[in-house]
Design an enzyme around this catalytic site. Sequence first.
Site, mmCIF file in Angstrom:
data_model
loop_
_atom_site.group_PDB
_atom_site.id
_atom_site.type_symbol
_atom_site.label_atom_id
_atom_site.label_comp_id
_atom_site.label_asym_id
_atom_site.label_seq_id
_atom_site.Cartn_x
_atom_site.Cartn_y
_atom_site.Cartn_z
ATOM 1 N N ASP A 110 -49.478 -2.774 -6.904
ATOM 2 C CA ASP A 110 -48.183 -2.923 -7.571
ATOM 3 C C ASP A 110 -47.206 -2.003 -6.844
ATOM 4 O O ASP A 110 -47.608 -1.158 -6.021
ATOM 5 C CB ASP A 110 -48.339 -2.536 -9.054
ATOM 6 C CG ASP A 110 -47.037 -2.614 -9.848
ATOM 7 O OD1 ASP A 110 -46.116 -3.338 -9.418
ATOM 8 O OD2 ASP A 110 -46.937 -1.941 -10.906
ATOM 9 N N ARG A 142 -39.262 -5.677 -23.836
ATOM 10 C CA ARG A 142 -39.514 -4.902 -22.611
ATOM 11 C C ARG A 142 -38.654 -3.652 -22.712
ATOM 12 O O ARG A 142 -37.419 -3.749 -22.750
ATOM 13 C CB ARG A 142 -39.146 -5.721 -21.376
ATOM 14 C CG ARG A 142 -39.017 -4.871 -20.128
ATOM 15 C CD ARG A 142 -38.971 -5.668 -18.860
ATOM 16 N NE ARG A 142 -40.287 -6.216 -18.557
ATOM 17 C CZ ARG A 142 -40.617 -6.765 -17.395
ATOM 18 N NH1 ARG A 142 -39.732 -6.843 -16.424
ATOM 19 N NH2 ARG A 142 -41.827 -7.247 -17.210
ATOM 20 N N GLN A 196 -49.406 -8.807 -18.731
ATOM 21 C CA GLN A 196 -49.778 -8.957 -17.321
ATOM 22 C C GLN A 196 -51.290 -8.850 -17.157
ATOM 23 O O GLN A 196 -51.917 -9.673 -16.489
ATOM 24 C CB GLN A 196 -49.077 -7.866 -16.489
ATOM 25 C CG GLN A 196 -49.400 -7.917 -15.014
ATOM 26 C CD GLN A 196 -48.863 -9.164 -14.329
ATOM 27 O OE1 GLN A 196 -47.694 -9.486 -14.469
ATOM 28 N NE2 GLN A 196 -49.708 -9.898 -13.609
ATOM 29 N N HIS A 219 -48.647 -2.777 -19.727
ATOM 30 C CA HIS A 219 -48.121 -4.123 -19.470
ATOM 31 C C HIS A 219 -49.237 -5.101 -19.876
ATOM 32 O O HIS A 219 -49.854 -5.747 -19.034
ATOM 33 C CB HIS A 219 -47.756 -4.264 -17.985
ATOM 34 C CG HIS A 219 -46.844 -5.415 -17.686
ATOM 35 N ND1 HIS A 219 -46.404 -6.300 -18.658
ATOM 36 C CD2 HIS A 219 -46.295 -5.857 -16.519
ATOM 37 C CE1 HIS A 219 -45.627 -7.201 -18.093
ATOM 38 N NE2 HIS A 219 -45.540 -6.960 -16.804
ATOM 39 N N ARG A 264 -49.201 -15.847 -16.557
ATOM 40 C CA ARG A 264 -48.442 -15.061 -17.533
ATOM 41 C C ARG A 264 -48.059 -15.967 -18.700
ATOM 42 O O ARG A 264 -48.194 -15.596 -19.862
ATOM 43 C CB ARG A 264 -47.156 -14.500 -16.891
ATOM 44 C CG ARG A 264 -47.360 -13.383 -15.897
ATOM 45 C CD ARG A 264 -47.856 -12.118 -16.575
ATOM 46 N NE ARG A 264 -46.981 -11.744 -17.677
ATOM 47 C CZ ARG A 264 -45.848 -11.052 -17.547
ATOM 48 N NH1 ARG A 264 -45.477 -10.611 -16.362
ATOM 49 N NH2 ARG A 264 -45.107 -10.746 -18.614
ATOM 50 N N CYS A 307 -48.816 -8.032 -9.361
ATOM 51 C CA CYS A 307 -48.065 -8.512 -10.540
ATOM 52 C C CYS A 307 -46.663 -8.983 -10.162
ATOM 53 O O CYS A 307 -46.042 -9.688 -10.950
ATOM 54 C CB CYS A 307 -47.993 -7.414 -11.583
ATOM 55 S SG CYS A 307 -47.215 -5.914 -10.950
HETATM 56 N N1 NVA Z 1 -44.961 -1.159 -12.542
HETATM 57 C C1 NVA Z 1 -43.862 -2.077 -12.423
HETATM 58 C C2 NVA Z 1 -44.246 -3.429 -12.937
HETATM 59 C C3 NVA Z 1 -43.216 -4.504 -12.763
HETATM 60 C C4 NVA Z 1 -43.622 -5.838 -13.337
HETATM 61 C C5 NVA Z 1 -42.667 -1.542 -13.175
HETATM 62 O O1 NVA Z 1 -42.821 -1.035 -14.287
HETATM 63 O O2 NVA Z 1 -41.564 -1.601 -12.638
#
Ligand code: NVA
Length: 329
Positions: free
Chosen positions: A246, A120, A150, A147, A315, A287
Amino acid sequence: MLKVIPENTVQKTSPFKKNEFNNFLADDQLSKSQLLGLIDLAIKIKKNPTDYNQVLAGKSVAMIFEKPSLRTHVSFDMGINKLGGHSLYLGQQNGKLGERERVSDYAKNLSCYADIIVARVFSHDSIKQLAEHASVPVINALCDLYHPCQALADFVTLTENLTKLGKDDLTQVKLAYVGDGNNVSNSLMIMAAILGVDFTLISPKGFEAKASMIDKAKTLAAESGAKLIFTNDIDAIGQQDAIYTDTWISMGDEDPSKKKQVLEVFAPFQVNHNLMAKAGASIVMHCQPAHLEEEITTELFDSEMSVAFQEAENRMWAQNAVLVSLFSN
Ligand code: NVA
């Protein structure tokens, strides 16, 4: 007693040919049949997890996290355990990725010990560099652009809800994403375009998806027949089966001096019961983490319409389908 799955049985379950799937970096690397194969495999693993409990036996997964995580960290860790493997969490306490040593050296060192790298990161470039220099597969566990784990879990979730939606397959589903054009909406839009799912992206002016992502999605949709709509007008939501939202401010984009302005700009784009009724949608997706009373009301998030926790569980199964596929070709 542990049930040991013969290697040839595992190979039969992977939707990929030999050497076709060596990394999972971005959604657009998958074809429609590969994506449907991964969704199918995730559902199979979910139904019979013990059939897969030796797939990662003796294997170790290094998990790099440049940003905070609950679902991604826990679902990979516990999912890997369910496949018989071992995972190691690498936070930033030993130095920021690319600062203490080059990303290429980080990748080469981890490849000495790990059988796979999950990362990540802030920048998609770091994912690309890790994949270029590692000699083991790399999985993107969120970056600034994508992502993919997800989105895969989200289409597993929609597949599981087809009967509830009165649909025979995903190509009949209409999905709208309301909010910031970000990593989550990019992955969702690209997978929808590959799968032939009609997709509407509604964002405030100035918060749309990047043009390069829209172009990618349009090219894929031309092939699959998915209808894509991009608008700044929340009243143009049309009829939808599911609405997704989101956070309005993603990790790495936080700027306290702009928060008030962002909340104002996004306020008309809140996903709530009124919007669900207007669109005729019966499923709301998120998400998580959810910022209640911002992008979604508490009432809707806690309602029967919400599949947020099903997405969260999926997930793990979706990622396990990716792991099983990476280790069986
Ligand atoms: N768009 C959000 C997703 C978190 C799972 C982020 O990048 O913070």
